[in-house]
Write a protein that holds these residues in place. Structure first.
Motif, PDB file in Angstrom:
ATOM      1  N   ASN A   1      78.311  69.638  69.942  1.00  0.00           N
ATOM      2  CA  ASN A   1      79.207  70.004  68.846  1.00  0.00           C
ATOM      3  C   ASN A   1      79.147  71.502  68.581  1.00  0.00           C
ATOM      4  OD1 ASN A   1      80.870  69.840  66.512  1.00  0.00           O
ATOM      5  ND2 ASN A   1      79.035  69.829  65.266  1.00  0.00           N
ATOM      6  N   ILE A   2      77.933  72.080  68.647  1.00  0.00           N
ATOM      7  CA  ILE A   2      77.769  73.511  68.375  1.00  0.00           C
ATOM      8  C   ILE A   2      78.580  74.341  69.380  1.00  0.00           C
ATOM      9  CG2 ILE A   2      76.097  75.411  68.426  1.00  0.00           C
ATOM     10  CD1 ILE A   2      73.990  73.344  67.438  1.00  0.00           C
TER      11      ILE A   2
ATOM     12  N   ILE B   1      93.325  57.345  61.274  1.00  0.00           N
ATOM     13  CA  ILE B   1      93.800  57.893  59.988  1.00  0.00           C
ATOM     14  C   ILE B   1      92.609  58.459  59.214  1.00  0.00           C
ATOM     15  CG2 ILE B   1      95.040  57.367  57.833  1.00  0.00           C
ATOM     16  CD1 ILE B   1      96.822  56.987  60.203  1.00  0.00           C
ATOM     17  N   THR B   2      91.478  57.714  59.233  1.00  0.00           N
ATOM     18  CA  THR B   2      90.256  58.190  58.566  1.00  0.00           C
ATOM     19  C   THR B   2      89.848  59.541  59.126  1.00  0.00           C
ATOM     20  OG1 THR B   2      89.538  55.891  58.393  1.00  0.00           O
ATOM     21  CG2 THR B   2      87.877  57.569  57.980  1.00  0.00           C
ATOM     22  N   PHE B   3      89.870  59.638  60.474  1.00  0.00           N
ATOM     23  CA  PHE B   3      89.464  60.884  61.144  1.00  0.00           C
ATOM     24  C   PHE B   3      90.364  62.052  60.718  1.00  0.00           C
ATOM     25  CE2 PHE B   3      89.824  63.807  64.790  1.00  0.00           C
ATOM     26  CZ  PHE B   3      88.507  64.169  64.933  1.00  0.00           C
TER      27      PHE B   3
ATOM     28  N   LEU C   1      81.946  61.083  60.146  1.00  0.00           N
ATOM     29  CA  LEU C   1      81.063  60.595  61.216  1.00  0.00           C
ATOM     30  C   LEU C   1      81.286  59.114  61.557  1.00  0.00           C
ATOM     31  CD1 LEU C   1      77.760  62.542  60.444  1.00  0.00           C
ATOM     32  CD2 LEU C   1      79.415  62.998  62.229  1.00  0.00           C
ATOM     33  N   PRO C   2      81.503  58.219  60.561  1.00  0.00           N
ATOM     34  CA  PRO C   2      81.817  56.824  60.934  1.00  0.00           C
ATOM     35  C   PRO C   2      83.087  56.703  61.778  1.00  0.00           C
ATOM     36  CG  PRO C   2      81.225  56.935  58.624  1.00  0.00           C
ATOM     37  CD  PRO C   2      81.289  58.346  59.113  1.00  0.00           C
ATOM     38  N   SER C   3      84.134  57.488  61.435  1.00  0.00           N
ATOM     39  CA  SER C   3      85.365  57.406  62.231  1.00  0.00           C
ATOM     40  C   SER C   3      85.104  57.923  63.640  1.00  0.00           C
ATOM     41  CB  SER C   3      86.501  58.208  61.570  1.00  0.00           C
ATOM     42  OG  SER C   3      86.209  59.585  61.593  1.00  0.00           O
ATOM     43  N   LEU C   4      84.249  58.938  63.734  1.00  0.00           N
ATOM     44  CA  LEU C   4      83.875  59.501  65.034  1.00  0.00           C
ATOM     45  C   LEU C   4      83.171  58.451  65.898  1.00  0.00           C
ATOM     46  CD1 LEU C   4      83.896  62.463  66.148  1.00  0.00           C
ATOM     47  CD2 LEU C   4      81.500  62.521  65.570  1.00  0.00           C
TER      48      LEU C   4
ATOM     49  N   ALA D   1      81.546  62.992  73.029  1.00  0.00           N
ATOM     50  CA  ALA D   1      82.100  62.806  71.676  1.00  0.00           C
ATOM     51  C   ALA D   1      81.831  64.047  70.830  1.00  0.00           C
ATOM     52  CB  ALA D   1      81.464  61.581  71.031  1.00  0.00           C
ATOM     53  N   GLY D   2      80.616  64.614  70.977  1.00  0.00           N
ATOM     54  CA  GLY D   2      80.266  65.809  70.200  1.00  0.00           C
ATOM     55  C   GLY D   2      81.135  66.996  70.557  1.00  0.00           C
ATOM     56  N   ALA D   3      81.468  67.121  71.866  1.00  0.00           N
ATOM     57  CA  ALA D   3      82.211  68.303  72.307  1.00  0.00           C
ATOM     58  C   ALA D   3      83.711  68.180  72.072  1.00  0.00           C
ATOM     59  CB  ALA D   3      81.951  68.551  73.796  1.00  0.00           C
ATOM     60  N   THR D   4      84.216  66.951  71.851  1.00  0.00           N
ATOM     61  CA  THR D   4      85.674  66.810  71.689  1.00  0.00           C
ATOM     62  C   THR D   4      86.042  66.514  70.242  1.00  0.00           C
ATOM     63  OG1 THR D   4      85.386  64.526  72.438  1.00  0.00           O
ATOM     64  CG2 THR D   4      86.172  66.123  74.051  1.00  0.00           C
ATOM     65  N   PHE D   5      85.941  65.233  69.848  1.00  0.00           N
ATOM     66  CA  PHE D   5      86.430  64.848  68.518  1.00  0.00           C
ATOM     67  C   PHE D   5      85.637  65.497  67.398  1.00  0.00           C
ATOM     68  CE2 PHE D   5      88.154  61.447  71.151  1.00  0.00           C
ATOM     69  CZ  PHE D   5      89.459  61.435  70.699  1.00  0.00           C
TER      70      PHE D   5
END
Length: 457
Positions: free
Chosen positions: A359-360, A293-295, A48-51, A65-69
């Motif tokens: 995201n769902i 990289i974190t993601f 979540l922080p990388s997001l 952001a929720g729907a993609t990454f």
């Protein structure tokens, strides 16, 4: 004719069936709990922080952001499963798994978010409408492609194309939503309300009280998506207390205050150490630039943990002699969607209902269309002469189930006045149990005329 069961896709367990029945099963349950804990730690400390940083750099709104990454990262296990199904086990990507996890994602995770969220979140009409529409189109595309039981390279390419179109739509989301609102707000009250509510929603960190959506949309559309300091970007600094401690983030090795958290922290020390050594912590100043990289690394770890989790669940199901069809539709479907559940509940508890809902539904769009990637690689590069064979029995039932669940979710949210709260959670939970029961009865051949059984049943 029978289809090989899900459990045949995993290695053998480390006990015999008799040993498991004599008490070895306890170890499996402990491993399942440990893997759940591991997924929660990866999501909270790294994923979540990388997001947030990605969203900040690209100036994405919560729902995009929720729907993609977020959807792509937390659906990494499904992508791995799809690749294994096409290349390693050569098995058909089980009909029950696609349906099971799709219906679970829509109704099960929504129920979890509603029941576990600490406050009722406001939902906006446009993101939910956009994602539900995209999902309906992707379900229709998958069904049209596997209707004749064969997948050719151009079929797989068209699935990937649909996903690319979806991403492009998300890139120009603000312009499109403004256009839709202008055109339809007189006839659709919820869309009109949605635009008003966007400004009333719980302000994110970095938003001024007097700013409105219009100001943000101008600043973002004028200078493209990549807007570094747009107020839109500060996604959820509050999630990790970054707003209280601006200079340096607390270390992952700091002992928590409460007793229960302390026990869990001691239990999870091995996981924390391994993750600390393998994933750069992008919340700390030195690693801030390494957020991609974190993601990627956290997505890899999430996939690994989920694979072990689903394997353990399969062994438990075998030992307790639960039929494979029921496993595929309930435990395994919930197992592969654990990262989605954890991530969605975490952001819902923050009051970011739009991000959780996107995201769902967004991860479902990703799941449906990520089937295209292994199929495309196989038909275009590996085995160019033969199409991929898939089993499409019971497709009418599946498609109607999925489309019904989408319609139901939209209507339920509308009736609940666009709030994500415990009432919506309970309704979604009841409907999920209903859908799962119908699907299990159908797969077992009790209702409908499903000619195919699993070889284990």
């Amino acid at each position: 004719e029978c289809v090989s069961p899900q459990s045949s896709e995993f290695p053998e367990g480390f006990f015999t069936v008799q040993e498991r029945k004599d008490g070895g099963l306890v170890i499996y349950f402990m491993l399942i709990f440990y893997m759940l804990l591991a997924v929660a730690i990866v999501c909270d400390d790294y994923f979540l922080p990388s997001l947030e940083l990605i969203s900040e750099r690209l100036g994405l709104s919560q729902d995009v952001a929720g729907a993609t990454f977020m959807a792509a990262g937390s659906s990494a296990p499904e992508l791995v499963t799809a690749f294994l199904g096409v290349f390693v086990t050569k098995g058909d990507i089980g009909v029950s798994t696609i349906v099971g996890s799709a219906v679970y994602n829509l109704l099960g995770i929504c129920a979890a978010c509603g029941l576990l969220a600490s406050m009722a979140g406001r939902l906006t009409c446009w993101p939910l409408f956009r994602d539900c529409l995209a999902y309906s189109i992707s379900v229709a595309a998958v069904i049209a492609i596997i209707y004749d039981n064969k997948v050719y390279w151009y079929d797989a390419a068209s699935l990937l194309l649909v996903y690319m179109v979806y991403i492009v739509v998300l890139c120009f989301d603000l312009r499109i939503s403004e256009f839709v609102l202008r055109k339809f707000s007189p006839c659709c009250t919820c869309l009109g309300k949605g635009s008003g509510e966007k400004t009333e929603r719980q302000p994110l960190m970095g938003w001024n009280d007097d700013t409105s959506l219009r100001v943000h949309s101008r600043s973002r559309t004028d200078s493209g998506i990549f807007q570094d300091d747009s107020g839109y970007s500060h996604l959820s600094l509050s999630l990790h207390g970054l707003n209280e401690i601006p200079e340096e983030q607390k270390s992952v090795f700091d002992v928590p205050e409460s007793d229960l958290k302390r026990v869990l922290w001691v239990l999870s020390l091995p996981i924390i150490t391994v993750l600390f050594l393998t994933i750069p912590d992008c919340r700390r100043g030195f690693w801030k630039k390494w957020f991609m990289i974190t993601f990627l690394m956290s997505a890899v770890w999430i996939s690994g943990f989920t694979y072990i989790l689903v394997w353990m669940v399969t062994v438990v199901g075998e030992t307790l002699s639960i039929p494979d069809t029921i496993m595929g539709l309930t435990l395994l479907a919930a197992g592969t969607s654990i990262p989605d559940t954890v991530a969605s509940v975490m952001v819902a508890r923050e009051g970011k209902a739009d991000m959780a809902m996107s995201n769902i539904v967004g991860s479902n769009v990703f799941d449906m269309l990520c089937l295209g990637l292994p199929w495309f690689i196989k038909t275009a590069f590996v085995d160019t002469n033969n199409p991929v064979e898939v089993n499409s029995t019971g497709l009418v039932f599946i498609s109607s189930t999925l489309l019904l669940s989408i319609v139901f979710l939209f209507v339920a949210v509308h009736i609940n006045r666009w709030r994500l709260d415990w009432k919506l959670g309970i309704v979604c939970l009841i409907c999920y149990i209903l859908f799962a029961t119908l699907s299990i009865l159908y797969e077992l051949g009790i209702i409908g005329n499903n000619p195919i059984r699993l070889c284990g049943d």
